[in-house]
Design an enzyme around this catalytic site. Structure first.
Site, PDB file in Angstrom:
ATOM      1  N   ILE A 186       0.851  -1.189   0.000  1.00 50.54           N
ATOM      2  CA  ILE A 186       0.000   0.000   0.000  1.00 50.54           C
ATOM      3  C   ILE A 186       0.890   1.244   0.000  1.00 50.54           C
ATOM      4  O   ILE A 186       1.762   1.384   0.864  1.00 50.54           O
ATOM      5  CB  ILE A 186      -0.920   0.003   1.243  1.00 50.54           C
ATOM      6  CG1 ILE A 186      -1.807  -1.236   1.266  1.00 50.54           C
ATOM      7  CG2 ILE A 186      -1.776   1.257   1.276  1.00 50.54           C
ATOM      8  CD1 ILE A 186      -2.550  -1.432   2.577  1.00 50.54           C
ATOM      9  N   ASP A 259      -2.031  -2.054 -12.562  1.00 53.76           N
ATOM     10  CA  ASP A 259      -1.427  -1.698 -11.273  1.00 53.76           C
ATOM     11  C   ASP A 259      -1.733  -2.756 -10.205  1.00 53.76           C
ATOM     12  O   ASP A 259      -1.629  -2.478  -9.006  1.00 53.76           O
ATOM     13  CB  ASP A 259      -1.875  -0.310 -10.817  1.00 53.76           C
ATOM     14  CG  ASP A 259      -3.359  -0.243 -10.473  1.00 53.76           C
ATOM     15  OD1 ASP A 259      -4.094  -1.204 -10.781  1.00 53.76           O
ATOM     16  OD2 ASP A 259      -3.782   0.771  -9.879  1.00 53.76           O
TER      17      ASP A 259
END
Length: 374
Positions: A186, A259
């Site tokens: 993240i 992504d």
């Protein structure tokens, strides 16, 4: 999307290892200017306009998004890197590399630094013969005639000989890969890099639709309650998106860059789900995973935990601000185990902890070159 222009360059050398000089120039042009589409044969010609060693000459076609001023500056830098020594003497001289811009699409440019088409190209067989080899039907924007016709009209009487030397064309990113998946923890910069690659190479993007997931903000407030519906909804959405988008390549795009990769679902599920929930989840995942197209290249962007937390804070998503370092470390461990066990994937790990590839073009170019030459 950046506008790519077809540019034709003439390269010549008459000092040192001439084949090596040309090959080095080709690689630097590919790194700094753009994708090389065509390379002519190598031709040997006597020195033109002065007494000196014979030249090796070629022409190349390169696609570039550089504006003309930036293009000429970059080519001069490449000549400097390769040891081109300029003097104040008038006339032509020996040189280990010489790079001239011949054509940029059908543009006509008159400026202090650059004239296009090259004003003397039509009088030089050592230019017109290799150019005609790779672009015979291109129209000279001033003469309004095909290059092959311009060659026939060239009255240069110098002898140009075809050699047996061979040069290697670097394979462009868009030819090397059909599908690149970019992964990472993240805040690692996956989406930013995917968008930058798409913009430069005219790739189709497949971006994770995390913002549309209603369970995500709830999960960060109550992980135990919302972990299973969150992971199941992500799995279903990722499967549907990848199945739909990878099943048909856009006719106007060279390749696809995403992504995320669907195995991300399993990594996060291992971290967030209880044992019984995970076993059920794994059954669903295994069924879907068999049907998913595998990427030609799987890129993992590594960021250290402190940098991840800083990136998360900067992008300012409210529901992410409570993420703890231990959670990020567990996710990284999941990726590490996946990379170590999934041997069939073509995996490239890039440590971007000390980089800012969004703001620093050198960092971005470093990553692109790692991908190109992997």
């Amino acid at each position: 999307m950046k506008i790519q222009r077809n540019t034709y360059l003439s390269l010549g050398t008459n000092q040192g290892n001439k084949v090596e000089n040309l090959q080095k120039a080709i690689h630097l042009i590919e790194d700094r200017i753009g994708d090389i589409q065509k390379i002519s044969s190598v031709y040997q010609t006597p020195s033109w306009g002065f007494e000196g060693n014979d030249f090796f000459n070629i022409c190349i076609k390169v696609t570039t998004d550089l504006e003309s001023e930036e293009l000429i500056s970059s080519l001069l830098e490449i000549e400097d890197v390769l040891g081109r020594k300029r003097t104040l003497k008038d006339g032509y001289q020996n040189r280990n590399i010489d790079i001239d811009i011949l054509l940029i699409d059908d543009e006509i440019i008159f400026s202090k630094k650059l004239i296009v088409p090259h004003p003397r190209m039509l009088q030089r067989k050592f230019v017109m013969i290799p150019l005609s080899e790779i672009a015979p039907c291109n129209i000279h924007p001033i003469e309004k005639k095909q290059i092959s016709t311009c060659l026939k009209n060239c009255d240069d009487s110098s002898e140009v000989s075809l050699t047996s030397e061979k040069l290697i064309r670097p394979i462009p990113l868009s030819e090397k890969y059909n599908y690149i998946a970019i992964e990472g923890n993240i805040g690692a910069g996956k989406t930013s890099l995917a968008n930058m690659i798409s913009n430069e190479f005219n790739a189709k993007t497949v971006l994770e639709r995390f913002a549309e997931n209603p369970f995500l903000p709830k999960f960060y407030k109550d992980k135990e309650r919302y972990a299973f519906p969150l992971e199941m909804s992500f799995l279903a959405d990722r499967y549907q998106q990848l199945t739909d988008d990878l099943a048909q390549f856009d006719l106007f795009k060279n390749f696809i860059v995403s992504d995320y990769y669907i195995f991300k679902s399993l990594i996060f599920a291992q971290v967030t789900l209880q044992k019984e929930e995970y076993l059920l989840y794994r059954k669903m995942f295994d069924l879907m995973y068999k049907e998913i197209t595998k990427p030609d290249l799987y890129i993992y962007l590594f960021q250290n935990t402190d940098r991840l937390l800083l990136n998360i804070k900067k992008r300012g998503r409210d529901y992410e601000q409570g993420i703890e370092p231990s959670y990020l470390k567990r996710i990284h461990s999941g990726y590490k185990n996946f990379i170590n066990t999934e041997k069939k994937l073509n995996t490239l790990i890039i440590d971007v902890s000390e980089m800012d590839f969004v703001k620093n073009i050198e960092d971005y170019n470093y990553i692109i070159n790692k991908i190109k030459h992997y």
